[in-house]
Design a protein around this motif. Structure first.
Motif, PDB file in Angstrom:
ATOM      1  N   CYS B 341      38.138 -22.784   8.337  1.00  0.00           N
ATOM      2  CA  CYS B 341      37.794 -21.376   8.102  1.00  0.00           C
ATOM      3  C   CYS B 341      38.747 -20.462   8.871  1.00  0.00           C
ATOM      4  O   CYS B 341      39.124 -19.395   8.398  1.00  0.00           O
ATOM      5  CB  CYS B 341      36.349 -21.111   8.510  1.00  0.00           C
ATOM      6  SG  CYS B 341      35.177 -21.906   7.409  1.00  0.00           S
ATOM      7  N   ALA B 344      42.038 -20.387   7.011  1.00  0.00           N
ATOM      8  CA  ALA B 344      41.928 -19.598   5.775  1.00  0.00           C
ATOM      9  C   ALA B 344      41.953 -18.108   6.088  1.00  0.00           C
ATOM     10  O   ALA B 344      42.656 -17.330   5.440  1.00  0.00           O
ATOM     11  CB  ALA B 344      40.649 -19.969   5.030  1.00  0.00           C
TER      12      ALA B 344
ATOM     13  N   GLU C 336      31.196 -18.731   1.881  1.00  0.00           N
ATOM     14  CA  GLU C 336      32.491 -18.433   2.507  1.00  0.00           C
ATOM     15  C   GLU C 336      33.037 -19.646   3.270  1.00  0.00           C
ATOM     16  O   GLU C 336      34.247 -19.818   3.397  1.00  0.00           O
ATOM     17  CB  GLU C 336      32.374 -17.221   3.437  1.00  0.00           C
ATOM     18  CG  GLU C 336      31.974 -15.931   2.713  1.00  0.00           C
ATOM     19  CD  GLU C 336      32.885 -15.585   1.544  1.00  0.00           C
ATOM     20  OE1 GLU C 336      34.057 -16.020   1.520  1.00  0.00           O
ATOM     21  OE2 GLU C 336      32.400 -14.906   0.614  1.00  0.00           O
ATOM     22  N   THR C 337      32.137 -20.493   3.775  1.00  0.00           N
ATOM     23  CA  THR C 337      32.590 -21.703   4.459  1.00  0.00           C
ATOM     24  C   THR C 337      33.241 -22.657   3.458  1.00  0.00           C
ATOM     25  O   THR C 337      34.327 -23.193   3.694  1.00  0.00           O
ATOM     26  CB  THR C 337      31.402 -22.398   5.161  1.00  0.00           C
ATOM     27  OG1 THR C 337      30.811 -21.483   6.068  1.00  0.00           O
ATOM     28  CG2 THR C 337      31.862 -23.635   5.917  1.00  0.00           C
ATOM     29  N   GLY C 340      36.532 -21.013   2.361  1.00  0.00           N
ATOM     30  CA  GLY C 340      37.520 -21.046   3.445  1.00  0.00           C
ATOM     31  C   GLY C 340      38.132 -22.426   3.613  1.00  0.00           C
ATOM     32  O   GLY C 340      39.354 -22.582   3.713  1.00  0.00           O
ATOM     33  N   CYS C 341      37.276 -23.456   3.617  1.00  0.00           N
ATOM     34  CA  CYS C 341      37.812 -24.813   3.804  1.00  0.00           C
ATOM     35  C   CYS C 341      38.681 -25.213   2.623  1.00  0.00           C
ATOM     36  O   CYS C 341      39.702 -25.895   2.789  1.00  0.00           O
ATOM     37  CB  CYS C 341      36.661 -25.807   3.986  1.00  0.00           C
ATOM     38  SG  CYS C 341      35.795 -25.597   5.545  1.00  0.00           S
ATOM     39  N   LEU C 343      40.449 -23.159   0.725  1.00  0.00           N
ATOM     40  CA  LEU C 343      41.720 -22.431   0.844  1.00  0.00           C
ATOM     41  C   LEU C 343      42.614 -23.082   1.901  1.00  0.00           C
ATOM     42  O   LEU C 343      43.813 -23.282   1.681  1.00  0.00           O
ATOM     43  CB  LEU C 343      41.462 -20.971   1.222  1.00  0.00           C
ATOM     44  CG  LEU C 343      41.009 -20.031   0.108  1.00  0.00           C
ATOM     45  CD1 LEU C 343      40.733 -18.644   0.676  1.00  0.00           C
ATOM     46  CD2 LEU C 343      42.058 -19.954  -1.005  1.00  0.00           C
ATOM     47  N   ALA C 344      42.019 -23.432   3.038  1.00  0.00           N
ATOM     48  CA  ALA C 344      42.812 -24.036   4.122  1.00  0.00           C
ATOM     49  C   ALA C 344      43.448 -25.343   3.660  1.00  0.00           C
ATOM     50  O   ALA C 344      44.633 -25.593   3.886  1.00  0.00           O
ATOM     51  CB  ALA C 344      41.930 -24.280   5.346  1.00  0.00           C
ATOM     52  N   TYR C 347      46.409 -24.280   1.481  1.00  0.00           N
ATOM     53  CA  TYR C 347      47.550 -23.715   2.208  1.00  0.00           C
ATOM     54  C   TYR C 347      48.280 -24.774   3.026  1.00  0.00           C
ATOM     55  O   TYR C 347      49.466 -24.672   3.282  1.00  0.00           O
ATOM     56  CB  TYR C 347      47.090 -22.584   3.119  1.00  0.00           C
ATOM     57  CG  TYR C 347      46.905 -21.254   2.435  1.00  0.00           C
ATOM     58  CD1 TYR C 347      47.991 -20.564   1.896  1.00  0.00           C
ATOM     59  CD2 TYR C 347      45.647 -20.675   2.321  1.00  0.00           C
ATOM     60  CE1 TYR C 347      47.826 -19.324   1.284  1.00  0.00           C
ATOM     61  CE2 TYR C 347      45.468 -19.437   1.710  1.00  0.00           C
ATOM     62  CZ  TYR C 347      46.563 -18.770   1.196  1.00  0.00           C
ATOM     63  OH  TYR C 347      46.396 -17.543   0.587  1.00  0.00           O
TER      64      TYR C 347
END
Lengths: 369, 369, 369, 369
Positions: B341, B344, C336-337, C340-341, C343-344, C347
């Motif tokens: 998180c 991100a 969102e968790t 977020g994970c 997306l991370a 990336y």
């Protein structure tokens, strides 16, 4: 003889001369050491309640064994009422001292022995039950506190005691003599060992063939030759040396490792010796009784935490914050769930062959020998 | 000048003369006190990494401001890459020291100020941003560590600062002079305050009309006249006095309350003074950056706990126990969720008007002035 | 050829003649069956977005393979940007249809094959990668939807496929001919199988010696002879037959078991056949991509639930209830968790030997062959 | 008269002519409708047990009111033993039908009325308690099943009933006549309403000044003129129309909204009318009894789920998987915690002024009038 007052209890400890080390030094005077005294004060409350009108009926009862009024902390339960009283007393005590009062484990041992010694005798024609009854009379007549020597240091959990590279990972018999036996090993997490008059030792796990020397149960005074109490570190321990100046805290606990450096035990104090198949029942009975005690004392401790939390909320002006209310509700929920389950297990208790009552452990495996 | 080595960092602290109390006594020599030194050693690792080939590229970068290589802990992020690097450095550090390295909060303050001072100037035609840039050059040129003075003692949370019965519950300006201002109050939970060269003070909450004296941001040396660091008790604190003999632990933390007993702050060190409507943005930016830092360092600390847990499992021979495996899996899950998180939020960061980059806080309220 | 409109997509399905059973009856017209159509409409949105100015740039990209604009749901990721776009598109779609849009699994298969066929060829000098590239061109040129045939019915999980008493518990090759192979078995949980033009089959678990017949990957049209789609029951399924009158719900899903009753697969559609050691990599790559997709679509679905929850709170006048606010906060936290994970992981993705990009699965075991 | 057999119960329902709608159609024959019958069968088990040697002693007891053997589901508890028996019967039933047996709520209403009507009379010199005793005799003599009409449709929760824009959001008196009163409104979530002979209506929330017309408690036959049962949709509801072919499932539930379209209630069936300050006690007593019932039936249902889970594990050969064992342990933990707390609340019950026994609700607010 008979019921001790709190001060008589403390003076009776003063007469004992246990071997104790703390912070790397020998402690000659246990009773007046601030850190140890705070714990002795907590156990002292179990005597204090018997002096108070408000609690006498709850904690004092007539012993069917010696026919005298005794403190319930020396009484193996002989009815559902006794089982329920155990839980309610522990909640009152947890609520009052806000820490471990250190007298429940001794009773948990007495209660387990009152069931299992009878079962062993029935199978092996031994006389452990009679020996135990004599010991129990002595505990009751003198209103003594006992400590539970159950948890061995264990070593490699994937190996049985006799398979351990270091044979002393579990307490064992190293010599059998005409007048008694000699034991060696250590018991860890011995909360309250030097707040007690006696240490009652039980096996800590199921045992099998080859573990005969480890299948022992017995009782010895806490100042027996060869017994060494090494008090460990704990949070803010040195602060307790200042005499517990933390607000109004008067009670505390400490947690020694007790080393048995070839301790002699006379046969009349031996309640099991070699009957490996009963080890699991001994520890399972003890654990069940101990969980039942916790259902009371831990919910009492949470009562204190709830009070502390509400006081903090009050001081910080956050009484209207919904998320804080929810946290307090969660604490109460936890306390009442613990207490409720412990009461239910007690009300659903049954009589065992020895006449002692056992809780309903809900499917916890008690193997019949 | 330029990058400091770890030993230069420690010697630079030795030259300072902060007023420090611990266990009720004044501590003249901070650097050689075992308990405080263990924490200074932890911050020291942020300098040590810059000396190590393995980590230099991660932690050393070129300053667009002074055009010299600097330690990233003095660099407000000016790109997405900078935002991501913050998280990755913190994981390396948390993983290495297994505790708080105490240098992230200073950078969180620098990063918040790099955004908000610009926004204030834009609205109020003040010159906070220029003052801040000069301070930032000083921090970078000397590779200094700053501490975040954010959390006031607060008193009654249901009242705003100026409504408090005790006006010192929040830090405030008590005198304005030609050459600067005098502040009074205290900041709590000041982890690492005396491992730092500077203390950067920000408001700790949203402020409104009447709170003007409390709407202040500034920086002062940790040994400024009137600054008093009172180091609080913590778990096993006296054990740390023995020099952290707990296995191989070399690093620790301490957590003072810092009292501002009428501390003078020259105007060129003042970065906000009375603009109440920006207090919430200041603290919200700081908090967002601080959570981002934690996503790295806390997951690094969990890495250490996982290693410790696996070692214990190994020692006790319980490696095959499914419920223990599950617990370790849960620890890893927690660490990677935190880290993911945080990464991100960094990769999704955006440029602010001042040119500084801010993370994506996911709907965290940043009120525009 | 090239990008299809939503209506072209639906008409292209109308031209197909899959064998489908639902509620015990044969369904001759899939496209106009209200229950199935509601799901086809959901997949249709993946085509609809490509027609909308607001989303075209997000979902339409240039194919490095056929050098034409294509829908990203036919593009194995060839950069970090592609990996990130996968997640963001899925959130937009989950948010829009509030259910499964059913087009992600096909892309997850394409992405896994784009990596693993290359790895197999490298070791076994096979030509799976070229065959796959040809198939991929066909998918892209015609903007087709594929379904993932991964989950076998499995039988006894403690036995490997070839050890099963019933050899058809896992899909396998029953005949090898000059022009192709014949497969038998079934794939369960085939959400969207008849909303798709093609079914891409992969193994569902690690395989070993003796499982050669089960180590197959291939693609066949959903109306291939011998393919039987049996649509299962689901909550309120008959209500959907009324045309989804549930408020404003226009989208739904269904979940058939697809039986492979001796289906013929020409060799140029076979992407793995017998290389057992690659089965685990195939399913691990697919699973990792699929979790990444879910990080987007599931958080988008939670967005819808949050909206529904807030609407209910609004209707029932409970907007001020702290415990309800907390529940909505928990829903947002979960969304969102997840996002977020995901997306991370994107990336932090890396290029694989084939040039396709793979996410950072955080220690998920990808065994190198 | 006296105890009914299961078939007598079903025939007694066949004689009734309630107004029932389901799937938009009127249902003339409730008893033979497969979906409704599956629920009637579940309630039927409460009669069936009374015919079985194994359970008769548990479920049949002597009525202190009519001095005949009765089914405990018509007995307000008049001892701790009665309170405990309620919980144990519900576990047996939940365990046996694996769903809601639908007869507990009626008894929860009878038990609440047996306490509160007495308290109202004491304050208001009314004669509700005598009326209720007559009704109770009728219920016991005929071994009837009652349904609890408690949950109103409520509308805007931030407004009290009389403040609602739509006055029918809560059930209320619309006319008072010499022979009785006329009520209007609706009760939602009326599980088992047409498996019952009577509907007992209580208020669903605390009421205050201005809510007098809403402060009503009464009982009417389920086929009273003006009563309309609208059975709602539920998961796989149409599948139940095929006669519950789902494996060996024979029992089910349905959940109507019951509309009171100006229903006449004779005064001797009215147990509260206008005493607003008792509304909270009525619903609080009902809720406490209902939670106590759930502690039994829900743990019995979890028993079924545990059996189903273990069967699935057995079929899929995953019996050795530690994470699955843990899930089953969690299910058992949940069941026994529910059951234990419910038993404890019962064992700790107390006698109320009317002679009826009430559980220990642990600090649940029961406001004294």
């Amino acid at each position: 003889m008979g019921l001790k007052t709190k001060s008589q209890y403390i003076e009776s400890l003063r007469k004992m001369k246990p071997t104790v080390y703390m912070f790397g030094e020998k402690i000659p005077n246990v009773v007046d050491n601030p850190r140890l005294r705070a714990a002795i004060e907590a156990t002292g409350v179990t005597y204090e309640l018997a002096e108070m009108d408000k609690y006498r009926d709850l904690i004092v009862t007539q012993s069917p064994l010696i026919n005298e009024p005794i403190n319930r902390f020396t009484l193996p339960p002989s009815s559902v009422e006794d089982l329920v009283a155990r839980v309610k007393i522990n909640r009152v005590l947890g609520n009052r001292v806000g820490t471990c009062h250190q007298r429940c484990t001794g009773l948990d041992c007495l209660s387990a022995l009152a069931i299992v010694t009878y079962d062993i005798d029935k199978k092996h024609k031994t006389n452990y039950y009679d020996r135990f009854q004599e010991f129990l009379k002595y505990m009751q007549k003198n209103d003594l506190t006992a400590n539970a020597g159950v948890t061995d240091v264990k070593g490699d959990r994937s190996l049985s005691p006799h398979e351990q590279p270091d044979k002393d990972m579990y307490l064992r018999v190293v010599e059998r003599r005409d007048d008694g036996m000699v034991v060696r090993g250590a018991k860890a997490h011995q909360t309250g060992s030097i707040s007690s008059h006696e240490i009652i030792v039980l096996p800590t796990r199921a045992l099998g063939k080859g573990d005969e020397d480890y299948a022992v149960a017995f009782a010895v005074p806490t100042d027996s030759p060869g017994l060494i109490h090494v008090v460990g570190r704990s949070t803010l321990d040195t602060r307790e040396l200042d005499g517990c100046d933390i607000g109004n805290v008067r009670y505390s606990k400490y947690c020694p490792t007790v080393i048995f450096d070839d301790v002699f035990v006379p046969w009349d104090r031996v309640f099991m010796c070699g009957e490996v198949e009963f080890a699991v029942e001994m520890v399972a009975r003890f654990s069940a009784f101990h969980r039942q005690s916790h259902g009371g004392c831990k919910s009492g401790r949470i009562d204190c935490m709830v009070g502390a939390a509400l006081t903090m909320v009050d001081y910080s002006g956050t009484g209207k914050a919904g998320h804080l209310k929810q946290k307090v509700i969660d604490m109460i929920h936890r306390a009442e769930t613990l207490y409720g389950c412990s009461l239910a297990a007690s009300y659903e208790g049954r009589e065992e062959p020895s006449g002692t009552y056992f809780i309903d452990p809900v499917g916890q495996c008690i193997q019949d020998p």
